[in-house]
Design a protein around this motif. Structure first.
Motif, PDB file in Angstrom:
ATOM      1  N   ASN B 270      26.622  59.793  17.212  1.00  8.56           N
ATOM      2  CA  ASN B 270      25.577  58.907  17.736  1.00  8.56           C
ATOM      3  C   ASN B 270      25.369  57.719  16.819  1.00  8.56           C
ATOM      4  O   ASN B 270      25.278  56.575  17.268  1.00  8.56           O
ATOM      5  N   GLN B 273      28.392  55.407  17.021  1.00  4.54           N
ATOM      6  CA  GLN B 273      28.418  54.629  18.260  1.00  4.54           C
ATOM      7  C   GLN B 273      27.350  53.543  18.236  1.00  4.54           C
ATOM      8  O   GLN B 273      27.567  52.445  18.749  1.00  4.54           O
ATOM      9  N   ALA B 274      26.214  53.859  17.644  1.00  3.68           N
ATOM     10  CA  ALA B 274      25.139  52.874  17.560  1.00  3.68           C
ATOM     11  C   ALA B 274      25.588  51.695  16.707  1.00  3.68           C
ATOM     12  O   ALA B 274      25.417  50.530  17.084  1.00  3.68           O
ATOM     13  N   GLN B 293      29.352  49.315  25.139  1.00  2.45           N
ATOM     14  CA  GLN B 293      28.745  50.527  24.588  1.00  2.45           C
ATOM     15  C   GLN B 293      27.517  50.930  25.395  1.00  2.45           C
ATOM     16  O   GLN B 293      27.299  52.098  25.674  1.00  2.45           O
ATOM     17  N   THR B 294      26.744  49.932  25.772  1.00  4.48           N
ATOM     18  CA  THR B 294      25.517  50.200  26.523  1.00  4.48           C
ATOM     19  C   THR B 294      25.831  50.563  27.962  1.00  4.48           C
ATOM     20  O   THR B 294      25.399  51.598  28.468  1.00  4.48           O
ATOM     21  N   ILE B 299      26.177  55.326  23.979  1.00  2.89           N
ATOM     22  CA  ILE B 299      25.045  55.593  23.086  1.00  2.89           C
ATOM     23  C   ILE B 299      24.049  56.472  23.821  1.00  2.89           C
ATOM     24  O   ILE B 299      23.630  56.151  24.927  1.00  2.89           O
ATOM     25  N   GLN B 302      19.734  55.500  25.032  1.00  4.21           N
ATOM     26  CA  GLN B 302      19.731  54.083  24.679  1.00  4.21           C
ATOM     27  C   GLN B 302      18.517  53.349  25.252  1.00  4.21           C
ATOM     28  O   GLN B 302      18.340  52.175  25.003  1.00  4.21           O
ATOM     29  N   PHE B 306      17.626  54.654  20.936  1.00  2.00           N
ATOM     30  CA  PHE B 306      18.655  53.695  20.543  1.00  2.00           C
ATOM     31  C   PHE B 306      18.550  52.385  21.321  1.00  2.00           C
ATOM     32  O   PHE B 306      19.544  51.716  21.562  1.00  2.00           O
ATOM     33  N   CYS B 309      20.108  49.210  20.019  1.00  2.00           N
ATOM     34  CA  CYS B 309      21.546  48.975  20.199  1.00  2.00           C
ATOM     35  C   CYS B 309      21.814  48.082  21.396  1.00  2.00           C
ATOM     36  O   CYS B 309      22.702  47.236  21.373  1.00  2.00           O
TER      37      CYS B 309
END
Lengths: 594, 409
Positions: B270, B273-274, B293-294, B299, B302, B306, B309
């Protein structure tokens, strides 16, 4: 009640400083990540989400010399399961449809648990159509189960050619490690031509690029970056389907091998080894019972006798002795040597007749042992070995299939190593007639015969003639030329002897035919472990040889009885192609020892 | 007219209000991006919008509540929030291994968020009592107890992130109240011992040695010093105990912070990835709704833990700096209000609010940029989450109220 704040003035800057300090630390970390590590992290982000999906190219197929399709790609069903969508309650139904033992599906899923549960697992390849029917029937109860069509090797024309073609199978971890081209689940050639020509046949993988989410699900496809797969190259073999089929059929009752070569080119027309095995059992999923049956069979079906089984060549070797003697001028066409039913060197070596004073041509025709017993002492062991090497005996022929034995041609050095400098010269006697330590494979004898047929010139024996280009035109492969350097006069003499073997008073007159002229030589390899091995080498037609054949039948006995008729049938299949009414002929019952 | 406007503006902390409003708007933008492609969370944007309207009502209500009433409700409010924390342990719904939510009718809320406010008020109340002597060990212990009793309950949920917040509240409020360096040391040392014990026995022993060294430096009486050593020992063992009752995934998160390589594909994943998401954003960002990523859900959480991010990836350093600067303004404003407030109780409430906002911010953003362990707290005003938004807007209302009725020195 208002309490006075007494400390705030002194504590304020501390808190202010702390807040600003921490914010500064965070900002510097952000700058580090977003400016200095940006490229690297963006790359990682792309690696995360961009997935290249391989497109398997169609594997190249095999054509025979007449462009008949031999090995093709046939569609086959592969049943797959997507663990994320699949429900365990379907286990028993699916297992009964697939014919799996209970618990198989659980264990397959468990084995692949490290991969994303959205990536389909292959449950079984090469699934029968009936099974697919059952899956279709129950598709609503089998959520997450689907099937795709994949290509499997299909073998045409009732030809086994197991040792020749080899098979394709899922790549093993060791090979996977060795070549980065492959990924798990890829098929790779494991044997024979499939292995040797893997690079040419496999083609070039294509790639689709897809965006996958964190669970491995495809989101979109990146059309711009698509890379089409390039089909493997189709190979054109020197093999003649008819000759190959006849060779396999005729050999099937026996343990043995047969090889046919086109003398002028070195192309292999047929290459068969018996017993054989079923390649279909090897594509994709090989039942354990089948493997263990093959391994426990004492006749070793997996063993390619055509190129691997080295036995004493017996009397077929006499031609080489004659060539070596003629070429080194220790005899000429008129020289005679006496045969009084044998030859004494320390002990008595038998001949199978009283041939009297006999010249080289008739010695070949009659397969007179006494003549060749004496000849080896005139020629000398090393000189004989030199000539043998020229004919690719005692060394690998260089054929384009993976497995090949070099055979053995002993030299003086060889015996010195074993017995010391005073090795008993009596050993040499039997070498002259192709017995003892001398060893050759059917492939070597076929090529040796082809070189004789084509007067000492040919090309390294090869199965693959070339490949087809995009326009389906043959692009020939080039092979090393072989030239023995032996004189035409010598060949004329030994070929005359071989002609008489079949057409005169020789040992293989049983396969004489009026359709074309055959020249040949029988051989019987003494076998200390059992019945002798039967050899026959031949070429035809005599004037313009188009085919040279060597046949080995193990533990059979006299060469002419078993091996020669098989050679004849192969030559018939090749030379009388399309002609109807090929007469069957009787197998001669000649129980004459060589 | 002009005077009225000026007068009104003089009573209204416009900067603080508008900055926080801006943060909630940034929150909407980020929540929409973080949830639009995931089927289970698609409704979050509108839910947050609804809560936002409600939270404005709460805020306005808090602006107009007479400040002396705050003091009146402090103790009942503290008791109720404790009862809620007990209630959540009995009736709460388990989400992700944690029992943090109480459901009433169609609504659900997190009592731990409410407890943070109540702890701030209760601590402020206690510290402003005439007879409270901040230099006495007994009163420090009572203050600690007020602040830490909710933590005991919250740890049983277990919710690690919220527990940190309470430590910060106690620390900051005691500090603001003028605790001596020795008192501060007394409060801080168990925390240091606790963190050291997470790293292992040797670190814990080392920390104890340092603590004993400092005690010798302060030259306090032997009984006092002995008690402090005992408390530190207890803190170490308590953390060990808490660590054991934590769910395995939370243990892993702590482990992965202590040793980032301990579980690179699990808990460390985690965090990695963040960092990738934020780094991929670069200076200008990948563009709104275009962060891989989002949008592809690399993540977890999110939209809450997160959320930073999403901002970092899609709006880059530029967007991240805007958020950080806005928070910086909020923090400095709060410090200013607390400083200028003459009423000690109210000043402490503002500092408590600051403690809540700052620690949430530090843990949440620190988690996203790899400077804090992944313990999971929301980013105030930005993260999705009803209780958090309502509580934070209420706190804002209280602060605006305090500002409005300020008695300047």
């Amino acid at each position: 009640m208002i309490g006075e704040v007494s400390h705030s003035e002194s504590r304020k800057p501390v808190i202010q400083f702390l807040v600003i300090f921490v914010l500064a630390v965070y900002i510097s970390q952000l700058i580090r990540l977003q400016i200095f590590n940006h490229t690297e992290l963006e790359q990682k982000s792309m690696e995360n989400s961009m997935k290249a999906i391989e497109e398997t190219p169609l594997r190249g197929v095999f054509f025979d010399r007449n462009m008949k399709l031999l090995v093709e790609n046939t569609p086959t069903y592969t049943v797959r399961l997507i663990p994320a969508e699949y429900r365990a309650k379907s286990d028993s139904l699916l297992e009964s449809i697939m014919g799996f033992a209970p618990g198989t599906i659980r264990s397959i899923i468990a084995k692949n648990s490290q991969y994303s549960s959205f990536v389909p697992l292959k449950l079984k390849r090469g699934v029968e159509f009936e099974v697919i029917g059952w899956i279709e029937e129950n598709i609503d109860k089998l959520k997450g189960v689907n099937y795709i069509i994949e290509m499997q090797r299909g073998y045409r024309d009732s030809i086994m050619a197991s040792h020749l073609y080899g098979y394709t199978k899922e790549i093993n971890p060791k090979l996977l490690e060795a070549d980065k081209y492959y990924t798990p689940g890829d098929l790779i050639g494991y044997n024979g031509l499939e292995k040797k020509y893997e690079q040419m046949l496999r083609g070039t993988k294509g790639f689709r690029y897809v965006l996958v989410d964190s669970r491995g699900r495809e989101v979109t496809q990146d059309k711009a970056r698509m890379l089409a797969a390039i089909k493997g190259k189709d190979a054109v073999l020197g093999i003649d389907a008819d000759v190959q089929r006849v060779a396999e059929k005729e050999l099937s009752p026996y343990v043995g091998a047969a090889v046919a070569i086109e003398p002028s080119t070195g192309e292999v027309i047929a290459l068969a080894s018996s017993p054989s095995y079923d390649l279909n059992e090897f594509s994709y999923f090989t039942p354990k019972e089948y493997i263990s049956k093959l391994y426990s069979d004492k006749e070793k079906p997996l063993f390619n006798r055509a190129s691997m089984a080295a036995h004493p060549p017996g009397s077929t070797f006499k031609i080489l002795s004659a060539i070596a003697a003629l070429e080194s001028n220790v005899i000429n066409e008129n020289s005679t040597l006496g045969c009084a039913g044998g030859f004494t060197f320390g002990r008595f070596f038998k001949c199978h007749g009283h041939h009297g004073a006999i010249n080289v041509v008739h010695a070949i025709e009659q397969s007179c042992n006494s003549f060749f017993y004496q000849l080896i002492f005139k020629v000398g062991l090393d000189r004989l070995a030199d000539y043998a090497h020229k004919f690719r005996l005692g060394r690998k022929t260089g054929i384009d299939i993976s497995e090949e034995s070099a055979g053995l041609i002993p030299t003086e050095h060889y015996y010195e190593k074993i017995y010391g400098p005073n090795w008993p010269k009596g050993i040499m006697v039997s070498l002259g007639i192709g017995q003892g330590e001398v060893n050759a494979t059917p492939l070597q004898l076929a090529f040796y015969c082809a070189l004789i047929a084509n007067d000492g010139k040919s090309f390294v024996p090869h199965v693959v003639k070339g490949y087809l280009d995009e326009n389906k035109k043959l692009v020939p492969a080039s092979y090393e030329e072989v030239n023995t350097g032996v004189s035409q006069k010598t060949f004329d003499l030994v070929k005359k002897g071989m002609f008489l073997v079949v057409n005169g008073g020789g040992t293989a007159t049983n396969i004489k035919t009026s359709e074309y002229e055959i020249a040949g030589k029988t051989g019987t390899a003494q076998n200390p472990h059992g019945k002798d091995h039967s050899w026959f080498i031949a070429f035809a037609p005599f004037d313009h040889p188009k085919i040279a054949v060597a046949v080995l039948v193990e533990n059979a006995g006299f060469g002419a009885t078993y091996a020669a008729p098989i050679a004849r049938k192969m030559m018939d299949a090749y030379l009388l192609k399309g002609k109807t009414g090929i007469k069957d002929y009787k197998i001669a019952k000649m129980e004459v020892p060589d | 007219m002009k005077k009225i406007v000026k007068d009104y503006l003089g009573k209204f902390e416009l900067t603080l209000f508008s900055v926080i409003l801006a943060l909630t708007f940034i929150g909407f933008i980020a929540i929409y991006s973080a949830t639009r492609t995931s089927p289970n969370e698609q409704g979050f944007f509108f839910k947050q919008l609804t809560t936002w309207v409600l939270s404005l009502v709460f805020m306005v209500g808090m602006i107009y509540i007479p400040t002396q009433h705050l003091k009146t409700i402090t103790i009942p409010f503290y008791v109720i929030s404790l009862l809620l924390l007990i209630g959540v342990l009995i009736f709460g719904k388990v989400v992700g291994g944690q029992r943090c939510w109480i459901h009433i009718g169609g609504f659900s809320f997190q009592p731990s968020e409410v407890a943070k406010i109540s702890a701030v008020l209760a601590l402020a109340q206690f510290l402003t009592r005439q007879q409270t002597n901040i230099e006495s060990l007994k009163d420090i212990c009572i203050a600690l107890f007020i602040g830490l009793f909710p933590v005991l309950l919250i740890m049983m949920e277990p919710d690690l992130g919220s527990s940190f917040i309470f430590f910060a509240i106690i620390l900051l409020m005691l500090f603001w109240n003028g605790i001596s360096m020795f008192g501060l040391f007394f409060v801080l040392s168990p925390g240091a011992a606790a963190i050291a014990s997470l790293f292992g026995t040797y670190y814990f022993m080392g920390a104890l040695v340092v603590i004993i060294g400092v005690l010798i430096f302060f030259r306090k009486d032997i009984f006092l010093s002995g008690s402090i050593v005992a408390i530190n020992l207890a803190a170490g063992f308590f953390v060990d105990y808490v660590y054991k009752i934590l769910s395995p995934h939370q243990q892993k998160r702590i482990l992965s912070f202590v040793d980032p390589n301990s579980d690179p594909l699990g808990a460390g994943y985690n965090s990695l990835q963040a960092k990738i998401a934020i780094g991929a954003g670069g200076f200008f960002g990948q563009g709104y709704l275009s962060g891989h990523q989002t949008q592809l859900h690399y993540i977890p959480e999110q939209w809450t833990d997160f959320i930073f991010c999403t901002i970092g990836e899609e709006f880059g350093l530029l967007g991240s700096l805007v958020v950080i600067v806005l928070f910086g303004v909020v923090f400095l404003r709060l410090i200013r209000i607390a400083t200028s407030e003459r009423d000690k109780y109210l000043s402490l409430v503002v500092i408590g609010t600051l403690a809540i906002f700052v620690t949430h911010f530090l843990i949440n953003v620190g988690m996203a940029i790899g400077l804090m362990p992944v313990v999971g707290v929301p980013l105030p005003f930005i993260s999705y989450g009803g209780t958090s938004l309502l509580c934070n807007m209420s706190l804002l209302g209280i602060v605006l109220n305090i500002y409005k009725n300020r008695i300047e020195r």
